[in-house]
Design an enzyme around this catalytic site. Structure first.
Site, PDB file in Angstrom:
ATOM      1  CE1 TYR A 155     -27.402  -7.339  -5.873  1.00  0.00           C
ATOM      2  CE2 TYR A 155     -29.466  -6.575  -6.623  1.00  0.00           C
ATOM      3  CZ  TYR A 155     -28.632  -6.602  -5.772  1.00  0.00           C
ATOM      4  OH  TYR A 155     -29.066  -5.890  -4.763  1.00  0.00           O
ATOM      5  CE  LYS A 159     -28.976  -9.011  -3.268  1.00  0.00           C
ATOM      6  NZ  LYS A 159     -28.509  -9.302  -1.809  1.00  0.00           N
TER       7      LYS A 159
END
Ligand SMILES: NC(=O)c1ccc[n+]([C@@H]2O[C@H](COP(=O)([O-])OP(=O)(O)OC[C@H]3O[C@@H](n4cnc5c(N)ncnc54)[C@H](O)[C@@H]3O)[C@@H](O)[C@H]2O)c1
Length: 252
Positions: A155, A159
């Site tokens: 993640y 991001k």
């Protein structure tokens, strides 16, 4: 006059959570909203809530952002039907958290494919129509996690990638009237947050200087500003909307 009157706003992952809150906000401000999501049932439900709440135009499309052909067809469909594309909100994202040794190939690729590659597919498709108009706003979803977060290698990589992508889109778009910015939410009350395990969520909530989680409307407020005509001299930034958690220490 509502500030989004005559504007077309396309949002991915719009069936629930932050995507739906933003669709609702843009619609309330007069935009025609194009909602895309992979979850057809939730999308139908979302469209129903918009119809009930606002006397405005919107369309829904079942789109998997990991599939560039579906994304291209969606953006073509939106611009053909609605005549323009003013705002793209790259919001679709998923989590598959684990410590690095336990992240499977599938969990790595799934998170990168939705949260980063999906955003790229959409931005690439939107650039053509936005350049032709000489106007565009791209708002992509990073996260407070982009600086690094335990148990989120996949993640965080996605991001942080959104931040790099946004800064580069900003450079390439600037001469064409296109801005690109990112929002880095903290802990916001959505189904994604609800899926986080309780103790981890409580620990994080205790670290928020404001001592409470955010509401989807807090994010919609930021998106409605960054995507507005008035924000035309702001590009390439990451806007933290997080109750202060990214400042660092919250020892009292
Ligand atoms: N909620 C938070 O606290 C928080 C914090 C930081 C960042 N974010 C980011 O904000 C964005 C929205 O988060 P949320 O909390 O509303 O999440 P959510 O899980 O509530 O909603 C995400 C939506 O994306 C859709 N989606 C998933 N895969 C897709 C695909 N392949 N193609 C199209 N749509 C797809 C889902 O069906 C869902 O409707 C995400 O990018 C997330 O990473 C959220």
């Amino acid at each position: 006059m509502k500030r989004y009157h005559g504007r077309v706003v396309a949002i991915t992952g719009a069936a629930q959570g932050l995507g739906l809150a933003m669709a609702t906000r843009f619609a309330a401000e007069g935009a025609t909203v194009a909602l895309a999501d992979v979850n057809e049932q939730a999308l139908t439900h979302a469209a129903g809530t918009l119809t009930d709440a606002h006397d405005t135009k919107h369309r829904t499309d079942v789109v998997d952002v990991t599939d560039s052909a579906q994304v291209n067809a969606w953006i073509d469909g939106v611009t053909d039907a609605l005549g323009r594309l003013d705002v793209l909100v790259n919001n679709a994202g998923i989590i598959r958290d684990n410590r690095v040794e336990d992240i499977t190939d599938d969990d790595w690729h799934a998170v990168i494919d939705v949260s980063l590659t999906g955003g790229f597919h959409c931005a690439r498709a939107a650039f053509g129509p936005m350049k032709r108009q000489g106007y565009g706003r791209i708002v992509s979803f990073s996260s407070m996690s982009w600086r690094g977060n335990f148990g989120q290698t996949n993640y965080v990589a996605a991001k942080a990638g959104i931040v790099g992508m946004t800064r580069t889109l900003a450079l390439e778009g600037a001469r064409h009237g296109i801005t690109a910015n990112a929002i880095a939410p903290g802990l916001i009350e959505t189904p994604m947050l609800a899926s986080m395990n309780g103790p981890a969520r409580d620990k994080l909530t205790n670290k928020i200087p404001m001592r409470h989680t955010g509401r989807p409307e807090d994010i919609a407020e930021a998106a409605a500003f960054l995507a507005s005509e008035a924000a035309g001299y702001i590009t390439g930034i990451v806007l933290d909307v997080d109750g202060g958690i990214s400042i660092g220490s919250s020892i009292r």
